[in-house]
Design a protein around this motif. Sequence first.
Motif, mmCIF file in Angstrom:
data_model
loop_
_atom_site.group_PDB
_atom_site.id
_atom_site.type_symbol
_atom_site.label_atom_id
_atom_site.label_comp_id
_atom_site.label_asym_id
_atom_site.label_seq_id
_atom_site.Cartn_x
_atom_site.Cartn_y
_atom_site.Cartn_z
ATOM 1 N N THR A 25 -2.420 -0.770 0.999
ATOM 2 C CA THR A 25 -1.086 -1.277 0.693
ATOM 3 C C THR A 25 -0.952 -2.649 1.327
ATOM 4 O O THR A 25 -1.442 -2.887 2.432
ATOM 5 N N VAL A 26 -0.304 -3.532 0.599
ATOM 6 C CA VAL A 26 -0.044 -4.888 1.074
ATOM 7 C C VAL A 26 1.463 -5.065 1.055
ATOM 8 O O VAL A 26 2.117 -4.738 0.067
ATOM 9 N N THR A 27 2.024 -5.587 2.142
ATOM 10 C CA THR A 27 3.471 -5.746 2.263
ATOM 11 C C THR A 27 3.808 -7.167 2.675
ATOM 12 O O THR A 27 3.193 -7.714 3.595
ATOM 13 N N VAL A 28 4.788 -7.756 2.012
ATOM 14 C CA VAL A 28 5.288 -9.085 2.392
ATOM 15 C C VAL A 28 6.136 -8.923 3.651
ATOM 16 O O VAL A 28 7.070 -8.115 3.672
ATOM 17 N N VAL A 29 5.811 -9.669 4.694
ATOM 18 C CA VAL A 29 6.537 -9.549 5.962
ATOM 19 C C VAL A 29 7.382 -10.780 6.291
ATOM 20 O O VAL A 29 8.062 -10.806 7.314
ATOM 21 N N ARG A 30 7.346 -11.769 5.409
ATOM 22 C CA ARG A 30 8.139 -12.971 5.637
ATOM 23 C C ARG A 30 8.430 -13.634 4.287
ATOM 24 O O ARG A 30 7.588 -13.609 3.405
ATOM 25 N N GLY A 31 9.606 -14.195 4.138
ATOM 26 C CA GLY A 31 9.913 -14.959 2.936
ATOM 27 C C GLY A 31 10.857 -14.263 1.981
ATOM 28 O O GLY A 31 11.444 -13.219 2.292
ATOM 29 N N THR A 32 10.947 -14.828 0.802
ATOM 30 C CA THR A 32 11.898 -14.384 -0.210
ATOM 31 C C THR A 32 11.671 -12.940 -0.637
ATOM 32 O O THR A 32 12.617 -12.198 -0.854
ATOM 33 N N TRP A 33 10.434 -12.540 -0.762
ATOM 34 C CA TRP A 33 10.101 -11.207 -1.249
ATOM 35 C C TRP A 33 9.855 -10.231 -0.099
ATOM 36 O O TRP A 33 9.081 -9.283 -0.232
ATOM 37 N N LEU A 34 10.530 -10.418 1.014
ATOM 38 C CA LEU A 34 10.381 -9.573 2.192
ATOM 39 C C LEU A 34 10.426 -8.093 1.818
ATOM 40 O O LEU A 34 11.342 -7.637 1.144
ATOM 41 N N GLY A 35 9.404 -7.355 2.231
ATOM 42 C CA GLY A 35 9.345 -5.918 1.957
ATOM 43 C C GLY A 35 8.655 -5.546 0.654
ATOM 44 O O GLY A 35 8.388 -4.368 0.423
ATOM 45 N N ALA A 36 8.353 -6.525 -0.198
ATOM 46 C CA ALA A 36 7.669 -6.229 -1.457
ATOM 47 C C ALA A 36 6.308 -5.615 -1.155
ATOM 48 O O ALA A 36 5.645 -5.979 -0.187
ATOM 49 N N LYS A 37 5.906 -4.659 -1.997
ATOM 50 C CA LYS A 37 4.669 -3.936 -1.746
ATOM 51 C C LYS A 37 3.748 -3.963 -2.965
ATOM 52 O O LYS A 37 4.205 -3.932 -4.098
ATOM 53 N N LEU A 38 2.467 -4.012 -2.658
ATOM 54 C CA LEU A 38 1.428 -3.933 -3.681
ATOM 55 C C LEU A 38 0.469 -2.834 -3.258
ATOM 56 O O LEU A 38 -0.049 -2.862 -2.140
ATOM 57 N N LEU A 39 0.273 -1.867 -4.126
ATOM 58 C CA LEU A 39 -0.689 -0.802 -3.890
ATOM 59 C C LEU A 39 -1.984 -1.214 -4.573
ATOM 60 O O LEU A 39 -1.980 -1.544 -5.763
ATOM 61 N N VAL A 40 -3.072 -1.217 -3.828
ATOM 62 C CA VAL A 40 -4.359 -1.656 -4.366
ATOM 63 C C VAL A 40 -5.316 -0.471 -4.404
ATOM 64 O O VAL A 40 -5.640 0.103 -3.361
ATOM 65 N N LEU A 41 -5.724 -0.126 -5.602
ATOM 66 C CA LEU A 41 -6.700 0.932 -5.842
ATOM 67 C C LEU A 41 -7.959 0.287 -6.406
ATOM 68 O O LEU A 41 -7.914 -0.870 -6.843
ATOM 69 N N PRO A 42 -9.068 0.993 -6.409
ATOM 70 C CA PRO A 42 -10.305 0.381 -6.913
ATOM 71 C C PRO A 42 -10.206 -0.165 -8.331
ATOM 72 O O PRO A 42 -10.816 -1.179 -8.653
ATOM 73 N N ASP A 43 -9.408 0.477 -9.183
ATOM 74 C CA ASP A 43 -9.369 0.100 -10.598
ATOM 75 C C ASP A 43 -8.048 -0.505 -11.071
ATOM 76 O O ASP A 43 -7.924 -0.869 -12.235
ATOM 77 N N ARG A 44 -7.069 -0.608 -10.179
ATOM 78 C CA ARG A 44 -5.773 -1.148 -10.614
ATOM 79 C C ARG A 44 -4.892 -1.470 -9.407
ATOM 80 O O ARG A 44 -5.223 -1.130 -8.286
ATOM 81 N N THR A 45 -3.769 -2.125 -9.710
ATOM 82 C CA THR A 45 -2.735 -2.356 -8.701
ATOM 83 C C THR A 45 -1.414 -1.852 -9.241
ATOM 84 O O THR A 45 -1.223 -1.761 -10.454
ATOM 85 N N GLU A 46 -0.516 -1.544 -8.344
ATOM 86 C CA GLU A 46 0.846 -1.136 -8.701
ATOM 87 C C GLU A 46 1.798 -1.930 -7.828
ATOM 88 O O GLU A 46 1.536 -2.134 -6.643
ATOM 89 N N GLY A 47 2.917 -2.352 -8.396
ATOM 90 C CA GLY A 47 3.896 -3.139 -7.660
ATOM 91 C C GLY A 47 3.578 -4.619 -7.755
ATOM 92 O O GLY A 47 2.710 -5.042 -8.522
ATOM 93 N N THR A 48 4.285 -5.410 -6.966
ATOM 94 C CA THR A 48 4.054 -6.854 -6.942
ATOM 95 C C THR A 48 4.534 -7.424 -5.617
ATOM 96 O O THR A 48 5.446 -6.885 -4.991
ATOM 97 N N LEU A 49 3.904 -8.507 -5.240
ATOM 98 C CA LEU A 49 4.326 -9.236 -4.044
ATOM 99 C C LEU A 49 5.255 -10.381 -4.417
ATOM 100 O O LEU A 49 5.691 -11.139 -3.558
ATOM 101 N N GLY A 50 5.557 -10.503 -5.706
ATOM 102 C CA GLY A 50 6.482 -11.522 -6.171
ATOM 103 C C GLY A 50 5.824 -12.664 -6.910
ATOM 104 O O GLY A 50 6.499 -13.535 -7.443
#
Length: 67
Positions: A25-50
């Motif tokens: 999981t990747v999470t934005v910790v600073r900026g406009t998209w604070l808290g946005a999450k990206l789930l990274v799997l071997p074959d795809r991603t879910e969500g967005t960091l903005g």
Amino acid sequence: MTADTQLDIFDQLKQALEKKIAVATVTVVRGTWLGAKLLVLPDRTEGTLGSAQLDEIAATDARALLD
């Protein structure tokens, strides 16, 4: 990112962990998209960091750590 989207990401994270699939999981910790999450799997991603470009960079870096 809505609360429903975050729940979906957490549900998918839980499923991946239960199936012992490499995941990050990747999470934005600073900026406009604070808290946005990206789930990274071997074959795809879910969500967005903005930003599609940031999503791609983060996914590439995360997958390198999953290998």
